[in-house]
Structures are given as C-alpha cells and as structure tokens.
Design an enzyme around this catalytic site. Structure first.
Site, PDB file in Angstrom:
ATOM      1  N   GLY A 142       0.826  -1.194   0.000  1.00  0.00           N
ATOM      2  CA  GLY A 142       0.000   0.000   0.000  1.00  0.00           C
ATOM      3  C   GLY A 142       0.865   1.250   0.000  1.00  0.00           C
ATOM      4  O   GLY A 142       2.061   1.207   0.315  1.00  0.00           O
ATOM      5  N   CYS A 143       0.267   2.379  -0.347  1.00  0.00           N
ATOM      6  CA  CYS A 143       1.035   3.619  -0.470  1.00  0.00           C
ATOM      7  C   CYS A 143       1.563   4.110   0.882  1.00  0.00           C
ATOM      8  O   CYS A 143       2.758   4.399   1.026  1.00  0.00           O
ATOM      9  CB  CYS A 143       0.195   4.695  -1.147  1.00  0.00           C
TER      10      CYS A 143
END
Length: 337
Positions: A142-143
């Site tokens: 995920g970012c």
C-alpha cells in the site's frame, strides 16, 4: 514482454499505462476494464493501444507474461487465481495478498483466494528483492505502508526502536481512488485539510505493523492519515523513540548504508527536507532524518502515492521478476514545476 493491465481505468491503472507505454522491454500492452474505454482513449490519445480496452471477461482467453491487477480488494484475488493457474506472473496492487489470513479477514472480510497466500511475496522491493525475482505472485504494498516502512525499517532492523511510533501522514486525493464519493468532490477537498481514519481505523495500519514486527518485535504504531487538497503525493512525519542514545550523524550513516545501493531511495543531507513536488511522477522516495533536543528521532519521507506507492513500485517489481535492471523504464525526475 506482453503485459496486461487489469483495471485500466482507475488512477493506478492509468499510471501503469503511462509507465509501461514508455518501458523499453514491453512489446505488447493489453488493457482490460469494466468500462470507461472512452476515458482511456482520451487520456492516452496517440498510443498504439488507445481505444483497445477489452472487457474483463476476455482476460480468460489471454496469456501475457505479466499481469498487473489494479482492481478492488476481494475482486483482485479471484482474477489472480485463474492467471496463476495458467502460468501468468501476477503483480497485485490490491490488499488481497499483503496480510496473514486472520488479519485480512478482520479488516477486509472473507478472503477470495486464501490458497495463494503462501506463494505471495510482499513487494517492498528494497527489502525483499531476492524473493521477488523468482515470485509468481507479488503483493504490491500500500502507499502509506511503503512510505512508513522505508522510513522506519533501517532503525527497526538494528533493534534501535522501542515503544510507540507515531506516524502522521498526508496524501493527495488520488489515494482515495477514482470512484465518485462525496468526501472527494472538489467542493469538499479544495481549500480544506482534514484527518480521517483516526484512532486505528485505517486499513493500512495492520500492514504497517505486520511488516514492522517482522524486523523488530513489540512495537506499536499510532497512524493518522490526512487528506490534502492536491492530486498526488504522500508526505509523512514519523516520531521514533530510541532504545539507546545515538547521535544524529550515526543515524544518518545507518540510513545511507542501508540505501546506498538502492537507486530510488534518496537520503537528504542535513538542512534539506522532503517535499511532494520533488517526487511527483517518479518512483523515488526522499527521506530526511532529524533529532529533537529531547532525543526523539523525526524521520520525514515523501513519495508519489501513484508512483513508489503503487504503479512505480509495481513496475520495479516486474523488472526484477523479468531479470531486468530494476530501474528500467523508471529513470525519470520529479515534475517540480
């Protein structure tokens, strides 16, 4: 290489198209989506694949070398099953293969393909590159976890951290996805700045803690994300308590040594701080290490949420899986102005 982007009309899918269309080793790029073909044609007018977006149903008859899944969690895993069965190497950008089964079920609901969890490799490239090279299935991080882990793991793996880590992060609106939502309308976001997912409610928190505790046990994370009125970019400010006093000079040496051969990680010199504009459109991460008078370490980090936080890192992982230099097709600088 023949490459498929599955979920081509979202923000991450569009960024994958942009990067892969410039990749020197990608000889065929094939797009699949539920719809919105006109939008893709408009955004990438002039490219050879414009207007050739196919419905997801046609993916069943296609065998690319690599498939990027830019689909929502729960849906992505179902397509991964079939692609893996046919021998296609898959890079999944959803959350479906990032977490242990019991953690996933708690945060996302029933898992669509639990039998694939044992072969999935977490795609934080700077830490799992050897496993990535031979993987059949990559769980692209995920970012927020990407920014957090790159900023924290150099100290965690040396057992220098203790207690609670406070992670204060800000993201551009594309991090919320392309689906229409009231809270991401222009009138809600413009000239506004707000937190969300406060109190341990954001789904990226278990991902942060799960991989952090692979390197150092007993650490807890307080994570508060914020929505910033800009399109893309993440800026994180992370507060760390040390187990023993370490000088700022020694702390910087730890980061420089860890990332000296990592082409996308830039440790900033004293007096410089990360900013989102410097990483806009890139796969770079900018990190600065500082220390306040009371001894707490403050690490700041900037990435592009669609770059190193999603599509850029996914292409970096594909490069390693294909036996290419990890920088292939990704050697660009930030769009600063």
């Amino acid at each position: 290489m023949k490459v498929a982007v599955v979920g081509a009309t979202g923000y991450t899918g569009a960024e994958l198209i942009r990067l892969l269309s410039m990749h020197p080793e990608v000889t065929g790029l094939f797009l699949f989506s539920r719809g919105e073909e006109v939008e893709v044609e408009k955004h990438f007018l002039g490219l050879g694949f414009a207007g050739k977006v196919k419905p997801l149903e046609e993916l069943s008859g296609f065998n690319p070398d690599f498939a990027f899944l830019a689909l929502p969690h729960g849906e992505s895993g179902r397509y991964a099953q079939e692609l893996i069965r046919r021998g296609v190497r898959v890079i999944d950008l959803s959350a479906d293969f990032r977490l242990p089964l019991e953690v996933y079920d708690k945060w996302y609901g029933p898992h669509p393909a639990p039998e694939l969890l044992e072969i999935a490799v977490y795609g934080l490239t700077e830490y799992f590159s050897e496993k990535i090279k031979t993987a059949r299935l990559i769980a692209n991080p995920g970012c927020y976890p990407t920014a957090f882990l790159l900023a924290v793991l150099p100290l965690a793996e040396k057992d220098l951290l203790q207690g609670v880590i406070i992670s204060d992060m800000k993201s551009g609106v594309t991090g919320a996805g392309r689906a229409a939502k009231r809270e991401t309308l222009f009138g809600e976001v413009a000239e506004n700045f707000r937190p969300y997912g406060v109190g341990g409610k954001h789904r990226h928190l278990p991902e942060m803690e799960n991989f952090l505790n692979m390197f150092a046990k007993g650490l807890r994370v307080i994570f508060t994300p914020h929505l910033v009125p800009m399109k893309r970019g993440i800026l994180g400010t992370i507060y760390l308590n040390l187990t023993t006093d370490v000088s700022l000079e020694e702390l910087r040496k730890i980061y420089l040594a860890k990332y000296q051969d990592k082409p996308f990680i830039k440790i900033l010199p004293d007096g410089q701080l990360p900013e989102t504009r410097a990483v806009y459109g890139t796969n770079n991460a900018l990190i600065a290490v500082n220390k306040e008078p009371g001894g707490m370490v403050i690490v700041t980090v900037a990435i592009d949420n669609l770059g190193k936080g999603a599509a850029g890192q996914a292409v970096q992982n594909m490069n390693l899986m294909a036996g290419l230099d990890e920088t292939c097709g990704l050697k660009n600088t930030g769009i600063y102005f």
